[in-house]
Design an enzyme around this catalytic site. Sequence first.
Site, PDB file in Angstrom:
ATOM      1  N   PRO A   1       0.830  -1.218   0.000  1.00 45.90           N
ATOM      2  CA  PRO A   1       0.000   0.000   0.000  1.00 45.90           C
ATOM      3  C   PRO A   1       0.858   1.259   0.000  1.00 45.90           C
ATOM      4  CG  PRO A   1      -0.911  -1.602   1.516  1.00 45.90           C
ATOM      5  CD  PRO A   1       0.399  -2.169   1.033  1.00 45.90           C
ATOM      6  N   CYS A   2       0.434   2.237  -0.813  1.00 42.51           N
ATOM      7  CA  CYS A   2       1.281   3.405  -1.053  1.00 42.51           C
ATOM      8  C   CYS A   2       0.781   4.664  -0.365  1.00 42.51           C
ATOM      9  CB  CYS A   2       1.383   3.666  -2.556  1.00 42.51           C
ATOM     10  SG  CYS A   2      -0.206   4.054  -3.339  1.00 42.51           S
TER      11      CYS A   2
END
Length: 499
Positions: free
Chosen positions: A225-226
């Site tokens: 996840p960014c």
Amino acid sequence: MAFSYKPLRKELIDLNMTKKYLMNYSSIKEVREQYGISQIKLAQHCGISPAVISAWELNKSTPSESQFTFVWDNLQKLVYDIENNGLNIKKKRIRQTKKNGGELPKKISSAEEYYSLMSAIAPAESEYAKKLSELYQHHVQKRSNTAPKAISLFSGCGGLDLGFSAAGFNIVGHIELNEMARTIYSANFKDSAMLGDDICEITSEDIKNWKKVYGQIDVLIGGPPCQGFSLAGKRDPNDLRNQLYQYYVKIVSEIKPRVFVMENVRLLTSMRDSEGRMFIDQIRKAFEEAGYTLSLNEVNAQEYGVPQSRERIIIVGVRNDENVNGFTFPMPTHTAENHSYQLSFDTIDTEKYRTFRDATCDLRILESGEKSNDPLHWSISHPQHVIDWLKDVPEGCSAHDNPDPNMRPTSGFNTTYKRIKWDEPCSTISTNFSMISGARNVHPTSTRSLTIREAARVQSFPDEFAFFGGWGDVRKVIGNAVPPMLAYVIAEAIRKQLF
């Protein structure tokens, strides 16, 4: 904090009520319920997803200042109309949907329902849609026993996996935390086993069992996840999601695949932790200590045939005992103009960027609140004042640029309420592409935000790929996905160089 009905009512009628007063003395939910306004009604009036308002009210996400101000402005106008004009929102919306051809689609419950709905429409005829269909056909072909085996981490709905599968890799298993993303993934990757949901709970014993069942795993793929690194988020160095790469490293170090691929937002390269150290340096060091030679590549998806400007960093690691000098990232296949250039002894020919027109030219033109026979190609209803702001705005411009100050949005930046251009790549598809105030996501000529089908096409998902579930969930998995066409280019290069 609780609020008194009479003072609030008095203030709300005054449309100059200050944001500070609102934020200190009430909440969106309190005002909604006081005036009998549902989440859906408020969302329709604002032109955003009801899931967004629900998340705010449940404290699952926090609106930006501009988003908060925008919703409050619209809530005040709703209350003013209720108080002074006797507005019945429900009747107004029913009239609008009937005018445009009936109720808008409810959620699609399953992949089977999606395919049933799609069987009633003719296959897409545009050149681009046919290329995506070819990608899907490669994906569903039966794999030989000698096909390289891959495991997917942080798989989402499977954008990265679709590209690797189409390039001939056998995705034997996957890990994904989000339940709806897992459900969509499993429907499209029937032969991929769910190896777990929370990567933080995967043990060394689990990994030993994978080896027993599948033998040598050749490739690991995935994008942690960014949100902790993204400019669209808070870029919080203490965001726990920033540390999820460590679990990726753990699995790589124990499986020892020949190669791994990790995708993330480009701004990962400039993010520091709370002690001032560069995250990218920590990631590089961790993988190198695990025995891998890394190739870090900042790419834009538009340079590889995706009709979207989407900047990302792709990290490819090759195990040190492989008889290669690491991985060479493929040269761009698409540029602003057709081009030829010399590289060593080869002449490289590129095509022009694919555009929003290329991606959507065969889809029916829709206005706000209208639908087509494609179950994913329909528009949410936008409030009339937003339509008035935007109806005369030309391609590439924002309602914030309107000469008449009264026709400009009351909040936000000039990158919002902005039309994309037909003959350029689309702007980045995010999870809020239906939120007309959220980004540059207004159709070039129609006065509405992008439909789910348009966003899926721009992300390079074939129409054959089944999206189903709640509309908010569908938008989320599409916005978070790696474009399959970009993934295919990377996978093809890995296959040719290493397999």
